[in-house]
Design a protein around this motif. Structure first.
Motif, PDB file in Angstrom:
ATOM      1  N   ASP A 185       0.891  -1.164   0.000  1.00  0.00           N
ATOM      2  CA  ASP A 185       0.000   0.000   0.000  1.00  0.00           C
ATOM      3  C   ASP A 185       0.922   1.205   0.000  1.00  0.00           C
ATOM      4  O   ASP A 185       1.561   1.511   1.010  1.00  0.00           O
ATOM      5  CB  ASP A 185      -0.890  -0.019   1.238  1.00  0.00           C
ATOM      6  CG  ASP A 185      -1.868   1.151   1.272  1.00  0.00           C
ATOM      7  OD1 ASP A 185      -1.851   1.977   0.329  1.00  0.00           O
ATOM      8  OD2 ASP A 185      -2.649   1.246   2.239  1.00  0.00           O
ATOM      9  N   ALA A 186       1.027   1.873  -1.124  1.00  0.00           N
ATOM     10  CA  ALA A 186       2.025   2.931  -1.254  1.00  0.00           C
ATOM     11  C   ALA A 186       1.457   4.162  -1.940  1.00  0.00           C
ATOM     12  O   ALA A 186       0.609   4.071  -2.838  1.00  0.00           O
ATOM     13  CB  ALA A 186       3.237   2.416  -2.038  1.00  0.00           C
ATOM     14  N   ASN A 187       1.923   5.315  -1.499  1.00  0.00           N
ATOM     15  CA  ASN A 187       1.715   6.559  -2.212  1.00  0.00           C
ATOM     16  C   ASN A 187       2.971   7.402  -2.028  1.00  0.00           C
ATOM     17  O   ASN A 187       3.961   6.930  -1.462  1.00  0.00           O
ATOM     18  CB  ASN A 187       0.448   7.295  -1.730  1.00  0.00           C
ATOM     19  CG  ASN A 187       0.462   7.553  -0.230  1.00  0.00           C
ATOM     20  OD1 ASN A 187       1.421   8.107   0.313  1.00  0.00           O
ATOM     21  ND2 ASN A 187      -0.604   7.140   0.445  1.00  0.00           N
ATOM     22  N   ASP A 188       2.943   8.631  -2.498  1.00  0.00           N
ATOM     23  CA  ASP A 188       4.149   9.452  -2.440  1.00  0.00           C
ATOM     24  C   ASP A 188       4.481   9.911  -1.024  1.00  0.00           C
ATOM     25  O   ASP A 188       5.552  10.474  -0.784  1.00  0.00           O
ATOM     26  CB  ASP A 188       4.005  10.670  -3.360  1.00  0.00           C
ATOM     27  CG  ASP A 188       4.096  10.284  -4.831  1.00  0.00           C
ATOM     28  OD1 ASP A 188       4.624   9.194  -5.111  1.00  0.00           O
ATOM     29  OD2 ASP A 188       3.646  11.067  -5.686  1.00  0.00           O
ATOM     30  N   LEU A 189       3.569   9.702  -0.074  1.00  0.00           N
ATOM     31  CA  LEU A 189       3.815  10.120   1.309  1.00  0.00           C
ATOM     32  C   LEU A 189       4.281   8.982   2.207  1.00  0.00           C
ATOM     33  O   LEU A 189       4.887   9.215   3.255  1.00  0.00           O
ATOM     34  CB  LEU A 189       2.549  10.746   1.903  1.00  0.00           C
ATOM     35  CG  LEU A 189       2.047  12.018   1.226  1.00  0.00           C
ATOM     36  CD1 LEU A 189       0.814  12.535   1.950  1.00  0.00           C
ATOM     37  CD2 LEU A 189       3.130  13.084   1.179  1.00  0.00           C
ATOM     38  N   GLY A 190       4.002   7.741   1.822  1.00  0.00           N
ATOM     39  CA  GLY A 190       4.398   6.628   2.673  1.00  0.00           C
ATOM     40  C   GLY A 190       4.104   5.289   2.020  1.00  0.00           C
ATOM     41  O   GLY A 190       3.323   5.206   1.069  1.00  0.00           O
ATOM     42  N   GLN A 191       4.739   4.245   2.527  1.00  0.00           N
ATOM     43  CA  GLN A 191       4.584   2.905   1.979  1.00  0.00           C
ATOM     44  C   GLN A 191       4.436   1.900   3.120  1.00  0.00           C
ATOM     45  O   GLN A 191       5.002   2.087   4.199  1.00  0.00           O
ATOM     46  CB  GLN A 191       5.806   2.522   1.126  1.00  0.00           C
ATOM     47  CG  GLN A 191       6.105   3.470  -0.017  1.00  0.00           C
ATOM     48  CD  GLN A 191       6.844   4.724   0.406  1.00  0.00           C
ATOM     49  OE1 GLN A 191       7.698   4.664   1.280  1.00  0.00           O
ATOM     50  NE2 GLN A 191       6.487   5.855  -0.181  1.00  0.00           N
ATOM     51  N   GLU A 192       3.674   0.838   2.841  1.00  0.00           N
ATOM     52  CA  GLU A 192       3.495  -0.224   3.825  1.00  0.00           C
ATOM     53  C   GLU A 192       3.472  -1.569   3.103  1.00  0.00           C
ATOM     54  O   GLU A 192       2.821  -1.708   2.059  1.00  0.00           O
ATOM     55  CB  GLU A 192       2.191  -0.025   4.593  1.00  0.00           C
ATOM     56  CG  GLU A 192       1.936  -1.097   5.645  1.00  0.00           C
ATOM     57  CD  GLU A 192       0.610  -0.915   6.377  1.00  0.00           C
ATOM     58  OE1 GLU A 192       0.338  -1.708   7.303  1.00  0.00           O
ATOM     59  OE2 GLU A 192      -0.149   0.003   6.018  1.00  0.00           O
ATOM     60  N   ILE A 193       4.184  -2.528   3.642  1.00  0.00           N
ATOM     61  CA  ILE A 193       4.168  -3.887   3.094  1.00  0.00           C
ATOM     62  C   ILE A 193       3.002  -4.630   3.733  1.00  0.00           C
ATOM     63  O   ILE A 193       2.949  -4.810   4.946  1.00  0.00           O
ATOM     64  CB  ILE A 193       5.481  -4.635   3.401  1.00  0.00           C
ATOM     65  CG1 ILE A 193       6.701  -3.832   2.947  1.00  0.00           C
ATOM     66  CG2 ILE A 193       5.454  -6.019   2.748  1.00  0.00           C
ATOM     67  CD1 ILE A 193       6.826  -3.658   1.473  1.00  0.00           C
TER      68      ILE A 193
END
Length: 232
Positions: A185-193
């Motif tokens: 789950d990713a966007n330009d502000l943060g990412q999560e596996i």
């Protein structure tokens, strides 16, 4: 093969002293009810090599699993209208500042928890700590995508939930196609596996490092899959 990055992104990235190449795989516009096995087989299998890792956006997996809630299923009540007035309005998509997502939060987490999360989040924001609301209500609420048409008009009236059993999905893809992958789950502000196939030896921190610049992009790229290969 030639590795191609989305505009504004780099092909190469360094993680713990090792250099990796990332290739943005362009697909068709994935719709609800499709097969993620077929998608990986069509777009990834022809270019995949042993040792590669494929990063998949969570949205296409969730759509394939029919993890969708429709606008008409959420009847917006008083509390959703009231609490949404005090929430932030992020640029990365619809948040609980929109009544439709606040209503989803109430449905998913319960009214009392949402009220408490709103209060605690507001207090913590005064002291510079953000994200407390979502920490309290949980990943299901935080992960809801859709209900906006800033990028794709098809998402105006649907919310896309987190995929179910993401690690299990990755293991299924590995078993059926021999492709090692992770769902993010990713966007330009943060990412999560969210999950990854059990054969992958890299740590979660290293996997995050591979996508820390959100190589899938934030617009209409239709590149939900990123092929990652260690540079020799």
């Amino acid at each position: 093969m030639e590795f191609i990055a989305n505009e504004g992104k780099n092909v190469e990235i360094e993680v713990n002293g090792a250099v990796y190449m990332r290739h943005a795989i362009k697909t068709h516009f994935v719709k609800q009810g499709e097969s993620y096995i077929d998608i990986f087989e069509k777009y990834v299998s022809p270019i995949y090599q042993e040792g590669d890792i494929v990063s998949s956006a969570e949205k296409i997996i969730a759509l394939c699993q029919n993890r969708v809630v429709r606008r008409e299923e959420l009847k917006i009540g008083f509390w959703a209208k009231f609490l949404s007035k005090f929430a932030s309005h992020p640029d990365t998509g619809v948040g609980v500042g929109e009544t439709i997502k606040m209503q989803y939060a109430i449905k998913k987490a319960g009214l009392l928890k949402v009220i408490w999360a709103s209060f605690a989040g507001g207090v913590c924001k005064i002291f510079g700590k953000r994200g407390v609301f979502y920490e309290i209500v949980g990943k299901d609420v935080a992960g809801l995508d859709g209900f906006y048409d800033h990028v794709w008009s098809e998402y105006r009236d649907i919310g896309i939930e987190n995929p179910e059993n993401p690690s299990g999905v990755c293991d299924e893809i590995k078993e059926k196609l021999g492709i090692s992958c992770m769902i993010v789950d990713a966007n330009d502000l943060g990412q999560e596996i969210l999950g990854y196939s059990s054969d992958i030896k890299l740590t979660e921190e290293e996997l995050l490092g591979l996508i820390k610049d959100n190589p899938t992009g934030q617009g209409q790229q239709t590149t939900p899959l990123i092929l990652i290969r260690k540079k020799q």
